[in-house]
Design a protein around this motif. Sequence first.
Motif, PDB file in Angstrom:
ATOM      1  N   VAL A 102      42.935  40.212  41.146  1.00  0.00           N
ATOM      2  CA  VAL A 102      42.020  39.634  40.042  1.00  0.00           C
ATOM      3  C   VAL A 102      40.611  39.332  39.813  1.00  0.00           C
ATOM      4  O   VAL A 102      40.479  40.832  38.351  1.00  0.00           O
ATOM      5  CB  VAL A 102      43.010  39.108  38.841  1.00  0.00           C
ATOM      6  CG1 VAL A 102      42.561  38.166  37.810  1.00  0.00           C
ATOM      7  CG2 VAL A 102      44.695  39.464  38.467  1.00  0.00           C
ATOM      8  N   SER A 105      39.067  42.928  40.620  1.00  0.00           N
ATOM      9  CA  SER A 105      39.371  44.052  39.733  1.00  0.00           C
ATOM     10  C   SER A 105      38.636  44.165  38.921  1.00  0.00           C
ATOM     11  O   SER A 105      38.472  43.630  37.950  1.00  0.00           O
ATOM     12  CB  SER A 105      40.924  43.840  39.542  1.00  0.00           C
ATOM     13  OG  SER A 105      41.470  44.439  40.447  1.00  0.00           O
ATOM     14  N   PHE A 375      40.296  51.007  35.015  1.00  0.00           N
ATOM     15  CA  PHE A 375      41.870  49.817  35.617  1.00  0.00           C
ATOM     16  C   PHE A 375      41.949  48.558  35.786  1.00  0.00           C
ATOM     17  O   PHE A 375      42.768  47.953  35.876  1.00  0.00           O
ATOM     18  CB  PHE A 375      41.688  50.937  36.668  1.00  0.00           C
ATOM     19  CG  PHE A 375      43.295  50.016  37.812  1.00  0.00           C
ATOM     20  CD1 PHE A 375      44.518  50.631  37.811  1.00  0.00           C
ATOM     21  CD2 PHE A 375      42.889  49.110  38.483  1.00  0.00           C
ATOM     22  CE1 PHE A 375      45.406  50.136  38.155  1.00  0.00           C
ATOM     23  CE2 PHE A 375      43.363  48.666  39.170  1.00  0.00           C
ATOM     24  CZ  PHE A 375      44.924  49.280  39.363  1.00  0.00           C
ATOM     25  N   PHE A 379      44.375  45.919  34.547  1.00  0.00           N
ATOM     26  CA  PHE A 379      44.590  44.563  35.410  1.00  0.00           C
ATOM     27  C   PHE A 379      45.219  43.607  35.050  1.00  0.00           C
ATOM     28  O   PHE A 379      46.584  43.205  35.415  1.00  0.00           O
ATOM     29  CB  PHE A 379      44.708  46.060  36.401  1.00  0.00           C
ATOM     30  CG  PHE A 379      45.414  44.517  37.786  1.00  0.00           C
ATOM     31  CD1 PHE A 379      46.231  44.928  38.105  1.00  0.00           C
ATOM     32  CD2 PHE A 379      44.647  44.150  39.041  1.00  0.00           C
ATOM     33  CE1 PHE A 379      47.514  44.441  39.294  1.00  0.00           C
ATOM     34  CE2 PHE A 379      45.170  43.849  39.642  1.00  0.00           C
ATOM     35  CZ  PHE A 379      46.438  43.490  40.253  1.00  0.00           C
ATOM     36  N   THR A 380      43.921  43.603  34.708  1.00  0.00           N
ATOM     37  CA  THR A 380      43.650  42.182  34.556  1.00  0.00           C
ATOM     38  C   THR A 380      44.423  41.871  33.296  1.00  0.00           C
ATOM     39  O   THR A 380      45.320  40.102  33.383  1.00  0.00           O
ATOM     40  CB  THR A 380      42.105  41.775  34.281  1.00  0.00           C
ATOM     41  OG1 THR A 380      41.384  42.290  35.530  1.00  0.00           O
ATOM     42  CG2 THR A 380      41.844  40.419  34.125  1.00  0.00           C
ATOM     43  N   PHE A 382      47.178  43.151  32.815  1.00  0.00           N
ATOM     44  CA  PHE A 382      48.437  42.701  32.978  1.00  0.00           C
ATOM     45  C   PHE A 382      49.030  41.456  33.458  1.00  0.00           C
ATOM     46  O   PHE A 382      49.992  40.985  33.281  1.00  0.00           O
ATOM     47  CB  PHE A 382      48.787  44.011  33.483  1.00  0.00           C
ATOM     48  CG  PHE A 382      50.304  44.040  34.213  1.00  0.00           C
ATOM     49  CD1 PHE A 382      51.744  44.105  33.818  1.00  0.00           C
ATOM     50  CD2 PHE A 382      50.552  43.817  35.555  1.00  0.00           C
ATOM     51  CE1 PHE A 382      52.875  44.363  34.369  1.00  0.00           C
ATOM     52  CE2 PHE A 382      51.772  43.713  36.648  1.00  0.00           C
ATOM     53  CZ  PHE A 382      52.813  44.112  35.596  1.00  0.00           C
ATOM     54  N   MET A 383      47.957  41.273  34.686  1.00  0.00           N
ATOM     55  CA  MET A 383      48.460  39.784  34.855  1.00  0.00           C
ATOM     56  C   MET A 383      48.177  38.742  34.576  1.00  0.00           C
ATOM     57  O   MET A 383      48.714  37.893  34.717  1.00  0.00           O
ATOM     58  CB  MET A 383      47.816  40.207  36.757  1.00  0.00           C
ATOM     59  CG  MET A 383      47.440  40.932  37.509  1.00  0.00           C
ATOM     60  SD  MET A 383      48.888  40.523  38.589  1.00  0.00           S
ATOM     61  CE  MET A 383      48.747  38.789  38.924  1.00  0.00           C
ATOM     62  N   LEU A 422      51.783  47.983  31.295  1.00  0.00           N
ATOM     63  CA  LEU A 422      52.608  48.745  32.208  1.00  0.00           C
ATOM     64  C   LEU A 422      52.591  50.206  32.043  1.00  0.00           C
ATOM     65  O   LEU A 422      52.451  51.622  32.584  1.00  0.00           O
ATOM     66  CB  LEU A 422      52.899  48.173  33.096  1.00  0.00           C
ATOM     67  CG  LEU A 422      54.276  48.991  33.914  1.00  0.00           C
ATOM     68  CD1 LEU A 422      53.378  49.181  35.421  1.00  0.00           C
ATOM     69  CD2 LEU A 422      55.655  48.167  34.345  1.00  0.00           C
ATOM     70  N   MET A 425      49.666  52.240  31.541  1.00  0.00           N
ATOM     71  CA  MET A 425      49.300  52.587  32.556  1.00  0.00           C
ATOM     72  C   MET A 425      49.219  54.057  33.048  1.00  0.00           C
ATOM     73  O   MET A 425      49.639  54.498  33.620  1.00  0.00           O
ATOM     74  CB  MET A 425      49.027  51.494  33.344  1.00  0.00           C
ATOM     75  CG  MET A 425      48.199  50.294  33.400  1.00  0.00           C
ATOM     76  SD  MET A 425      47.630  49.396  34.682  1.00  0.00           S
ATOM     77  CE  MET A 425      49.089  48.112  34.510  1.00  0.00           C
ATOM     78  N   GLY A 440      42.346  53.555  41.248  1.00  0.00           N
ATOM     79  CA  GLY A 440      42.561  51.950  41.020  1.00  0.00           C
ATOM     80  C   GLY A 440      44.258  51.732  41.575  1.00  0.00           C
ATOM     81  O   GLY A 440      44.071  50.685  42.635  1.00  0.00           O
ATOM     82  N   LEU A 444      43.588  48.930  44.739  1.00  0.00           N
ATOM     83  CA  LEU A 444      44.228  47.862  45.485  1.00  0.00           C
ATOM     84  C   LEU A 444      44.777  47.689  46.617  1.00  0.00           C
ATOM     85  O   LEU A 444      44.938  46.757  47.098  1.00  0.00           O
ATOM     86  CB  LEU A 444      45.836  48.212  44.235  1.00  0.00           C
ATOM     87  CG  LEU A 444      45.583  47.596  42.498  1.00  0.00           C
ATOM     88  CD1 LEU A 444      46.317  47.748  42.135  1.00  0.00           C
ATOM     89  CD2 LEU A 444      44.981  46.153  42.679  1.00  0.00           C
TER      90      LEU A 444
END
Length: 476
Positions: A102, A105, A375, A379-380, A382-383, A422, A425, A440, A444
Amino acid sequence: MGNKLTHLNKGNESGNGLKRELKTKQLTMIAMGCAIGTGLFLGSGLAISTAGPGVILSYAIGAFIVLLLMGCLSEMTVAHPTSGSFGTISEKYVSPLAGFLVRYSYWIANVLAVGVEVSAIAVYMKYWFPDVPGFVWILLFAGVLIYVNATSVNTFATFEYWFSMIKISAIVGFILLGSYVLFGNSAQPNMGPENIVNDGGFLPFGWWGMWVAIFISLFSFLGTEMIAVTAGEAQDPDVAVPKALKATVFRLSTFYIITIGIMLMIVPWKSAGVEQSPFVKVMELLNIPGASGIMNFIILTAALSAMNSQLYASTRMMFSLSQGKDAPSFLSKLNKKGVPLKALGVSTLGIFLAAAVNALLPGSSYAFMMGISMFGAIFTWFMVFVSHLFFRRKWEKSNGRKLPVRMIGYPYLTIAGAVLLLSLMITTWFTDFKIMIQFGIPWLLFLTAAYFFFKKGSNTHKVENDTNEILNKNIN
Protein backbone atom coordinates in the motif's frame (compact mmCIF):
# COMPACT_ATOMS: atom_id res chain seq x y z
CA MET A 1 -4.09 1.47 29.76
CA GLY A 2 -3.44 -2.32 29.53
CA ASN A 3 -3.70 -3.64 26.01
CA LYS A 4 -5.99 -0.88 24.77
CA LEU A 5 -5.22 0.60 21.41
CA THR A 6 -5.02 4.35 21.33
CA HIS A 7 -4.08 7.23 19.12
CA LEU A 8 -0.88 9.24 19.11
CA ASN A 9 -0.53 12.21 21.36
CA LYS A 10 -2.18 15.49 20.47
CA GLY A 11 0.69 17.79 21.25
CA ASN A 12 2.66 19.92 18.85
CA GLU A 13 4.67 16.91 17.67
CA SER A 14 3.21 13.93 15.86
CA GLY A 15 5.61 11.50 17.46
CA ASN A 16 7.89 11.24 14.41
CA GLY A 17 9.30 14.77 14.22
CA LEU A 18 6.57 16.26 12.03
CA LYS A 19 4.81 19.25 13.55
CA ARG A 20 1.05 19.30 14.27
CA GLU A 21 0.24 22.66 12.71
CA LEU A 22 -2.63 22.00 10.27
CA LYS A 23 -6.14 23.25 11.13
CA THR A 24 -9.45 21.78 9.94
CA LYS A 25 -9.94 24.38 7.21
CA GLN A 26 -6.41 23.74 5.95
CA LEU A 27 -6.97 19.97 5.90
CA THR A 28 -10.16 20.46 3.91
CA MET A 29 -8.53 22.82 1.43
CA ILE A 30 -5.52 20.52 0.95
CA ALA A 31 -7.83 17.61 0.10
CA MET A 32 -9.99 19.82 -2.13
CA GLY A 33 -6.87 21.17 -3.79
CA CYS A 34 -5.55 17.71 -4.52
CA ALA A 35 -8.89 16.47 -5.84
CA ILE A 36 -9.98 19.51 -7.87
CA GLY A 37 -7.37 19.28 -10.58
CA THR A 38 -7.18 17.99 -14.12
CA GLY A 39 -9.62 15.19 -13.26
CA LEU A 40 -12.46 17.74 -13.33
CA PHE A 41 -11.12 20.48 -15.58
CA LEU A 42 -9.61 18.23 -18.30
CA GLY A 43 -10.48 14.61 -17.45
CA SER A 44 -14.20 15.41 -17.44
CA GLY A 45 -13.94 15.85 -21.20
CA LEU A 46 -12.64 12.31 -21.53
CA ALA A 47 -15.41 11.00 -19.27
CA ILE A 48 -18.11 12.81 -21.29
CA SER A 49 -16.79 11.45 -24.58
CA THR A 50 -16.85 7.94 -23.05
CA ALA A 51 -20.36 7.97 -21.53
CA GLY A 52 -22.16 10.91 -23.11
CA PRO A 53 -24.67 12.66 -20.82
CA GLY A 54 -24.81 9.45 -18.74
CA VAL A 55 -21.54 10.68 -17.23
CA ILE A 56 -23.74 12.38 -14.60
CA LEU A 57 -24.60 8.91 -13.28
CA SER A 58 -20.92 7.95 -13.50
CA TYR A 59 -19.91 10.82 -11.25
CA ALA A 60 -22.79 10.12 -8.85
CA ILE A 61 -21.70 6.48 -8.45
CA GLY A 62 -18.08 7.59 -8.12
CA ALA A 63 -19.14 9.97 -5.35
CA PHE A 64 -20.96 7.11 -3.59
CA ILE A 65 -17.80 4.97 -3.65
CA VAL A 66 -15.79 7.87 -2.23
CA LEU A 67 -18.40 8.41 0.48
CA LEU A 68 -17.99 4.78 1.58
CA LEU A 69 -14.22 5.15 1.44
CA MET A 70 -14.27 8.28 3.58
CA GLY A 71 -16.43 6.54 6.17
CA CYS A 72 -13.89 3.75 6.59
CA LEU A 73 -10.96 6.12 6.45
CA SER A 74 -12.41 8.51 9.04
CA GLU A 75 -12.77 5.76 11.61
CA MET A 76 -9.28 4.33 11.10
CA THR A 77 -7.50 7.68 10.82
CA VAL A 78 -8.98 8.97 14.09
CA ALA A 79 -7.70 5.78 15.74
CA HIS A 80 -4.22 6.15 14.21
CA PRO A 81 -3.43 9.72 13.02
CA THR A 82 0.04 8.98 11.65
CA SER A 83 1.98 10.24 8.62
CA GLY A 84 1.91 6.71 7.20
CA SER A 85 -1.88 6.70 7.35
CA PHE A 86 -3.55 3.78 5.56
CA GLY A 87 -0.17 2.20 4.80
CA THR A 88 0.65 1.94 8.47
CA ILE A 89 -2.88 0.71 9.26
CA SER A 90 -2.70 -2.01 6.56
CA GLU A 91 0.63 -3.14 7.95
CA LYS A 92 -0.73 -3.42 11.48
CA TYR A 93 -4.16 -4.91 10.84
CA VAL A 94 -3.73 -6.96 7.64
CA SER A 95 -0.06 -7.89 7.29
CA PRO A 96 3.40 -6.29 6.96
CA LEU A 97 3.35 -7.21 3.24
CA ALA A 98 0.01 -5.43 2.78
CA GLY A 99 1.39 -2.27 4.39
CA PHE A 100 4.49 -2.45 2.21
CA LEU A 101 2.40 -2.79 -0.98
CA VAL A 102 0.00 0.00 0.00
CA ARG A 103 2.70 2.48 0.95
CA TYR A 104 4.76 2.00 -2.20
CA SER A 105 1.68 1.83 -4.45
CA TYR A 106 0.29 5.06 -3.02
CA TRP A 107 3.70 6.66 -3.30
CA ILE A 108 4.07 5.73 -6.97
CA ALA A 109 0.46 6.79 -7.63
CA ASN A 110 1.15 10.29 -6.36
CA VAL A 111 4.55 10.47 -8.03
CA LEU A 112 2.91 9.61 -11.35
CA ALA A 113 -0.13 11.80 -10.65
CA VAL A 114 2.25 14.74 -10.36
CA GLY A 115 3.26 13.79 -13.89
CA VAL A 116 -0.42 13.81 -14.95
CA GLU A 117 -0.88 17.34 -13.64
CA VAL A 118 2.25 18.71 -15.29
CA SER A 119 1.26 16.99 -18.55
CA ALA A 120 -2.02 18.90 -18.34
CA ILE A 121 -0.12 22.12 -17.64
CA ALA A 122 1.63 21.66 -20.98
CA VAL A 123 -1.83 21.42 -22.63
CA TYR A 124 -3.10 24.55 -20.89
CA MET A 125 -0.05 26.67 -21.75
CA LYS A 126 -0.51 25.93 -25.46
CA TYR A 127 -3.57 28.19 -25.27
CA TRP A 128 -1.22 31.18 -24.98
CA PHE A 129 2.06 29.78 -26.33
CA PRO A 130 1.24 27.16 -29.00
CA ASP A 131 4.80 26.99 -30.35
CA VAL A 132 6.65 26.44 -27.04
CA PRO A 133 7.43 22.75 -26.31
CA GLY A 134 5.38 21.38 -23.41
CA PHE A 135 8.36 20.05 -21.46
CA VAL A 136 9.60 23.64 -21.00
CA TRP A 137 6.49 24.49 -18.94
CA ILE A 138 6.69 21.20 -17.09
CA LEU A 139 10.19 21.91 -15.82
CA LEU A 140 9.51 25.60 -15.09
CA PHE A 141 6.41 25.12 -12.94
CA ALA A 142 7.86 22.01 -11.31
CA GLY A 143 10.78 24.07 -10.03
CA VAL A 144 8.44 26.59 -8.38
CA LEU A 145 6.36 23.95 -6.58
CA ILE A 146 9.36 21.95 -5.44
CA TYR A 147 10.56 25.13 -3.75
CA VAL A 148 7.15 25.60 -2.04
CA ASN A 149 7.21 22.02 -0.75
CA ALA A 150 10.77 22.44 0.50
CA THR A 151 9.67 25.13 2.96
CA SER A 152 7.64 24.56 6.14
CA VAL A 153 4.33 22.69 6.14
CA ASN A 154 2.57 25.95 7.07
CA THR A 155 3.93 27.63 3.92
CA PHE A 156 2.74 24.69 1.86
CA ALA A 157 -0.70 24.78 3.53
CA THR A 158 -1.03 28.53 2.99
CA PHE A 159 -0.24 28.23 -0.72
CA GLU A 160 -2.64 25.30 -1.04
CA TYR A 161 -5.39 27.12 0.84
CA TRP A 162 -5.36 30.05 -1.57
CA PHE A 163 -4.90 27.82 -4.63
CA SER A 164 -8.02 25.94 -3.55
CA MET A 165 -9.94 29.14 -2.84
CA ILE A 166 -9.30 30.28 -6.42
CA LYS A 167 -10.54 26.96 -7.83
CA ILE A 168 -13.61 26.74 -5.63
CA SER A 169 -14.53 30.37 -6.38
CA ALA A 170 -14.13 29.67 -10.09
CA ILE A 171 -16.39 26.60 -9.93
CA VAL A 172 -19.05 28.50 -7.97
CA GLY A 173 -18.79 31.34 -10.50
CA PHE A 174 -19.09 28.87 -13.38
CA ILE A 175 -22.23 27.36 -11.82
CA LEU A 176 -23.81 30.81 -11.32
CA LEU A 177 -22.89 32.00 -14.81
CA GLY A 178 -24.05 28.77 -16.44
CA SER A 179 -27.34 28.87 -14.54
CA TYR A 180 -27.93 32.46 -15.64
CA VAL A 181 -27.17 31.63 -19.28
CA LEU A 182 -29.44 28.58 -19.22
CA PHE A 183 -32.38 29.88 -17.23
CA GLY A 184 -32.04 33.67 -17.31
CA ASN A 185 -33.45 36.25 -19.70
CA SER A 186 -30.57 35.68 -22.16
CA ALA A 187 -31.19 31.93 -22.53
CA GLN A 188 -30.37 30.70 -26.05
CA PRO A 189 -32.57 28.21 -27.91
CA ASN A 190 -29.73 25.79 -28.64
CA MET A 191 -28.92 25.46 -24.93
CA GLY A 192 -30.88 23.77 -22.19
CA PRO A 193 -31.81 20.45 -20.55
CA GLU A 194 -32.76 18.98 -23.92
CA ASN A 195 -29.05 18.77 -24.81
CA ILE A 196 -28.74 15.99 -22.22
CA VAL A 197 -30.96 13.71 -24.31
CA ASN A 198 -29.99 14.91 -27.81
CA ASP A 199 -27.50 13.14 -30.08
CA GLY A 200 -28.22 9.57 -29.09
CA GLY A 201 -30.08 10.01 -25.82
CA PHE A 202 -28.92 10.03 -22.20
CA LEU A 203 -26.88 6.83 -22.63
CA PRO A 204 -25.54 6.95 -26.21
CA PHE A 205 -22.92 4.31 -25.39
CA GLY A 206 -25.24 2.25 -23.21
CA TRP A 207 -24.66 1.16 -19.64
CA TRP A 208 -21.16 -0.02 -20.53
CA GLY A 209 -20.03 3.51 -21.42
CA MET A 210 -21.52 4.82 -18.18
CA TRP A 211 -19.73 2.08 -16.19
CA VAL A 212 -16.35 2.74 -17.81
CA ALA A 213 -16.72 6.45 -17.13
CA ILE A 214 -17.02 5.71 -13.40
CA PHE A 215 -13.36 4.74 -13.52
CA ILE A 216 -12.50 8.08 -15.13
CA SER A 217 -14.66 9.92 -12.59
CA LEU A 218 -12.70 8.34 -9.75
CA PHE A 219 -9.61 10.11 -11.04
CA SER A 220 -11.45 13.36 -10.33
CA PHE A 221 -11.96 12.29 -6.70
CA LEU A 222 -8.40 11.13 -6.11
CA GLY A 223 -6.87 13.30 -3.41
CA THR A 224 -9.74 13.19 -0.94
CA GLU A 225 -7.75 10.57 0.98
CA MET A 226 -5.04 13.23 1.45
CA ILE A 227 -6.66 14.18 4.77
CA ALA A 228 -5.58 10.82 6.17
CA VAL A 229 -2.00 11.49 5.07
CA THR A 230 -2.01 14.96 6.67
CA ALA A 231 -3.44 13.60 9.94
CA GLY A 232 0.07 13.20 11.31
CA GLU A 233 0.43 16.99 11.12
CA ALA A 234 -3.11 17.94 12.17
CA GLN A 235 -4.17 19.74 15.32
CA ASP A 236 -6.66 17.65 17.31
CA PRO A 237 -7.17 14.92 14.66
CA ASP A 238 -10.19 13.45 16.53
CA VAL A 239 -12.18 16.53 15.55
CA ALA A 240 -10.36 17.87 12.49
CA VAL A 241 -10.10 14.69 10.40
CA PRO A 242 -13.77 13.52 10.39
CA LYS A 243 -15.02 17.08 9.91
CA ALA A 244 -12.66 17.73 7.01
CA LEU A 245 -13.49 14.40 5.34
CA LYS A 246 -17.24 14.99 5.46
CA ALA A 247 -16.92 18.55 4.17
CA THR A 248 -14.64 17.46 1.33
CA VAL A 249 -16.88 14.64 0.06
CA PHE A 250 -20.02 16.79 0.20
CA ARG A 251 -18.45 19.75 -1.58
CA LEU A 252 -16.74 17.68 -4.27
CA SER A 253 -19.87 15.65 -5.04
CA THR A 254 -22.00 18.78 -5.30
CA PHE A 255 -19.49 20.72 -7.39
CA TYR A 256 -18.77 17.91 -9.82
CA ILE A 257 -22.32 16.77 -10.55
CA ILE A 258 -23.82 20.27 -10.86
CA THR A 259 -20.88 21.58 -12.89
CA ILE A 260 -20.93 18.71 -15.39
CA GLY A 261 -24.71 18.92 -15.67
CA ILE A 262 -24.49 22.62 -16.59
CA MET A 263 -21.64 21.93 -18.99
CA LEU A 264 -23.68 19.28 -20.82
CA MET A 265 -26.63 21.66 -21.20
CA ILE A 266 -24.43 24.37 -22.77
CA VAL A 267 -21.95 22.43 -24.93
CA PRO A 268 -22.95 19.42 -27.10
CA TRP A 269 -21.38 16.36 -25.47
CA LYS A 270 -19.88 15.18 -28.77
CA SER A 271 -17.42 18.06 -28.73
CA ALA A 272 -15.83 16.89 -25.47
CA GLY A 273 -12.23 15.63 -25.44
CA VAL A 274 -8.84 16.24 -23.85
CA GLU A 275 -7.30 18.53 -26.46
CA GLN A 276 -8.82 21.46 -24.53
CA SER A 277 -10.70 21.83 -21.26
CA PRO A 278 -14.51 21.66 -21.60
CA PHE A 279 -14.63 24.68 -19.28
CA VAL A 280 -12.71 26.76 -21.82
CA LYS A 281 -15.00 25.50 -24.59
CA VAL A 282 -18.02 26.73 -22.64
CA MET A 283 -16.51 30.20 -22.27
CA GLU A 284 -15.62 30.36 -25.96
CA LEU A 285 -19.16 29.33 -26.90
CA LEU A 286 -20.66 32.04 -24.67
CA ASN A 287 -18.53 34.71 -26.40
CA ILE A 288 -17.67 36.49 -23.18
CA PRO A 289 -14.64 38.75 -23.91
CA GLY A 290 -11.51 37.43 -22.22
CA ALA A 291 -13.45 34.77 -20.28
CA SER A 292 -11.83 31.77 -21.95
CA GLY A 293 -8.36 33.10 -21.14
CA ILE A 294 -9.34 33.73 -17.51
CA MET A 295 -10.82 30.23 -17.25
CA ASN A 296 -7.66 28.75 -18.75
CA PHE A 297 -5.63 30.57 -16.10
CA ILE A 298 -7.91 29.22 -13.36
CA ILE A 299 -7.60 25.62 -14.50
CA LEU A 300 -3.85 26.12 -14.80
CA THR A 301 -3.96 27.13 -11.13
CA ALA A 302 -6.02 23.99 -10.44
CA ALA A 303 -3.34 21.78 -11.97
CA LEU A 304 -0.61 23.54 -10.00
CA SER A 305 -2.63 23.14 -6.81
CA ALA A 306 -3.20 19.42 -7.34
CA MET A 307 0.46 18.95 -8.21
CA ASN A 308 1.40 20.81 -5.04
CA SER A 309 -0.74 18.49 -2.89
CA GLN A 310 0.46 15.34 -4.64
CA LEU A 311 4.09 16.28 -4.07
CA TYR A 312 3.22 16.67 -0.40
CA ALA A 313 1.46 13.27 -0.28
CA SER A 314 4.22 11.35 -2.04
CA THR A 315 6.86 13.01 0.14
CA ARG A 316 5.07 12.07 3.38
CA MET A 317 4.49 8.50 2.21
CA MET A 318 8.18 8.08 1.36
CA PHE A 319 8.99 9.57 4.76
CA SER A 320 6.74 6.94 6.35
CA LEU A 321 8.39 4.16 4.33
CA SER A 322 11.78 5.27 5.54
CA GLN A 323 10.63 5.45 9.16
CA GLY A 324 9.25 1.92 8.85
CA LYS A 325 12.64 0.77 7.50
CA ASP A 326 11.11 -0.03 4.10
CA ALA A 327 13.24 2.63 2.40
CA PRO A 328 16.74 4.02 3.05
CA SER A 329 16.97 5.74 6.44
CA PHE A 330 18.33 9.01 5.03
CA LEU A 331 14.91 9.65 3.44
CA SER A 332 13.37 10.22 6.90
CA LYS A 333 15.77 13.04 7.76
CA LEU A 334 14.09 16.39 8.38
CA ASN A 335 15.60 19.78 7.65
CA LYS A 336 15.51 22.66 10.13
CA LYS A 337 11.98 23.57 9.02
CA GLY A 338 10.66 20.07 9.70
CA VAL A 339 10.43 19.04 6.02
CA PRO A 340 11.71 15.63 4.77
CA LEU A 341 13.70 17.26 1.99
CA LYS A 342 15.38 14.11 0.65
CA ALA A 343 12.06 12.26 0.47
CA LEU A 344 10.77 15.23 -1.53
CA GLY A 345 13.67 14.91 -3.94
CA VAL A 346 12.94 11.23 -4.64
CA SER A 347 9.26 12.01 -5.09
CA THR A 348 9.89 14.38 -8.00
CA LEU A 349 10.64 11.48 -10.35
CA GLY A 350 7.18 11.71 -11.92
CA ILE A 351 7.93 15.23 -13.13
CA PHE A 352 10.90 14.13 -15.18
CA LEU A 353 9.01 11.07 -16.47
CA ALA A 354 6.18 13.36 -17.57
CA ALA A 355 8.63 15.68 -19.33
CA ALA A 356 10.10 12.71 -21.21
CA VAL A 357 6.67 11.27 -22.13
CA ASN A 358 5.47 14.71 -23.26
CA ALA A 359 8.50 15.04 -25.51
CA LEU A 360 8.02 11.53 -26.99
CA LEU A 361 4.18 11.38 -27.05
CA PRO A 362 3.00 15.01 -27.07
CA GLY A 363 -0.49 14.09 -28.31
CA SER A 364 -1.28 11.34 -25.80
CA SER A 365 0.91 12.03 -22.77
CA TYR A 366 -2.04 13.02 -20.54
CA ALA A 367 -4.05 9.82 -21.10
CA PHE A 368 -0.93 7.66 -20.78
CA MET A 369 0.18 9.24 -17.49
CA MET A 370 -3.36 9.05 -16.10
CA GLY A 371 -3.59 5.34 -16.96
CA ILE A 372 -0.40 4.31 -15.18
CA SER A 373 -0.99 6.58 -12.18
CA MET A 374 -4.46 5.21 -11.48
CA PHE A 375 -3.44 1.69 -10.47
CA GLY A 376 -1.62 2.65 -7.28
CA ALA A 377 -4.46 4.95 -6.22
CA ILE A 378 -7.30 2.48 -6.87
CA PHE A 379 -5.32 -0.35 -5.28
CA THR A 380 -4.77 1.83 -2.20
CA TRP A 381 -8.47 2.65 -2.00
CA PHE A 382 -9.31 -1.06 -2.34
CA MET A 383 -6.93 -1.86 0.52
CA VAL A 384 -8.57 0.82 2.69
CA PHE A 385 -11.80 -1.19 2.51
CA VAL A 386 -9.96 -4.47 3.17
CA SER A 387 -8.06 -2.93 6.09
CA HIS A 388 -11.28 -1.64 7.60
CA LEU A 389 -12.73 -5.16 7.70
CA PHE A 390 -9.70 -6.31 9.71
CA PHE A 391 -9.46 -3.10 11.75
CA ARG A 392 -12.99 -3.05 13.19
CA ARG A 393 -12.84 -6.69 14.28
CA LYS A 394 -9.42 -6.38 15.94
CA TRP A 395 -10.18 -2.98 17.50
CA GLU A 396 -13.30 -4.24 19.23
CA LYS A 397 -11.62 -7.48 20.27
CA SER A 398 -8.75 -5.54 21.90
CA ASN A 399 -11.20 -3.29 23.79
CA GLY A 400 -9.95 -0.12 22.08
CA ARG A 401 -11.29 3.28 23.12
CA LYS A 402 -14.69 4.37 21.84
CA LEU A 403 -14.05 6.27 18.62
CA PRO A 404 -15.88 9.56 17.88
CA VAL A 405 -16.71 8.39 14.33
CA ARG A 406 -17.72 4.95 13.01
CA MET A 407 -18.46 3.59 9.56
CA ILE A 408 -22.19 2.95 9.16
CA GLY A 409 -23.44 -0.28 7.59
CA TYR A 410 -20.37 -2.28 8.61
CA PRO A 411 -19.46 -4.79 7.23
CA TYR A 412 -21.90 -4.70 4.26
CA LEU A 413 -21.08 -1.22 2.94
CA THR A 414 -17.36 -1.82 3.44
CA ILE A 415 -17.60 -5.00 1.35
CA ALA A 416 -19.71 -3.17 -1.26
CA GLY A 417 -17.00 -0.52 -1.68
CA ALA A 418 -14.30 -3.16 -2.09
CA VAL A 419 -16.35 -5.13 -4.68
CA LEU A 420 -17.14 -2.00 -6.72
CA LEU A 421 -13.47 -0.98 -6.88
CA LEU A 422 -12.28 -4.47 -7.75
CA SER A 423 -14.89 -4.71 -10.51
CA LEU A 424 -13.80 -1.37 -11.96
CA MET A 425 -10.16 -2.44 -11.95
CA ILE A 426 -11.01 -5.62 -13.86
CA THR A 427 -13.12 -3.59 -16.30
CA THR A 428 -10.14 -1.52 -17.42
CA TRP A 429 -8.65 -4.59 -19.13
CA PHE A 430 -11.41 -4.31 -21.74
CA THR A 431 -10.97 -0.57 -22.36
CA ASP A 432 -8.37 1.90 -23.58
CA PHE A 433 -7.12 2.03 -19.98
CA LYS A 434 -5.65 -1.48 -20.20
CA ILE A 435 -2.30 0.16 -19.45
CA MET A 436 -3.38 0.37 -15.79
CA ILE A 437 -3.46 -3.42 -15.38
CA GLN A 438 -0.43 -3.88 -17.64
CA PHE A 439 1.50 -1.59 -15.32
CA GLY A 440 -0.15 -2.61 -12.04
CA ILE A 441 0.26 -6.39 -12.02
CA PRO A 442 4.02 -6.32 -12.75
CA TRP A 443 4.34 -3.53 -10.18
CA LEU A 444 2.76 -5.63 -7.41
CA LEU A 445 4.83 -8.67 -8.41
CA PHE A 446 7.99 -6.57 -8.30
CA LEU A 447 7.12 -5.14 -4.87
CA THR A 448 6.26 -8.58 -3.49
CA ALA A 449 9.57 -10.01 -4.72
CA ALA A 450 11.44 -7.02 -3.27
CA TYR A 451 9.66 -7.44 0.06
CA PHE A 452 10.58 -11.10 0.47
CA PHE A 453 14.12 -10.49 -0.75
CA PHE A 454 14.85 -7.69 1.71
CA LYS A 455 12.57 -8.77 4.58
CA LYS A 456 13.71 -12.20 5.67
CA GLY A 457 13.06 -14.02 8.92
CA SER A 458 13.44 -12.03 12.07
CA ASN A 459 13.78 -8.76 10.22
CA THR A 460 10.12 -9.00 9.17
CA HIS A 461 9.07 -9.40 12.79
CA LYS A 462 11.26 -6.47 13.74
CA VAL A 463 9.51 -4.20 11.25
CA GLU A 464 6.11 -5.34 12.52
CA ASN A 465 7.16 -4.63 16.10
CA ASP A 466 8.52 -1.21 15.12
CA THR A 467 5.20 -0.35 13.47
CA ASN A 468 3.24 -1.45 16.52
CA GLU A 469 5.51 0.67 18.69
CA ILE A 470 4.85 3.74 16.51
CA LEU A 471 1.09 3.15 16.50
CA ASN A 472 0.82 2.56 20.23
CA LYS A 473 3.30 5.24 21.29
CA ASN A 474 2.28 7.60 24.10
CA ILE A 475 -0.54 5.37 25.39
CA ASN A 476 -2.91 7.32 27.59
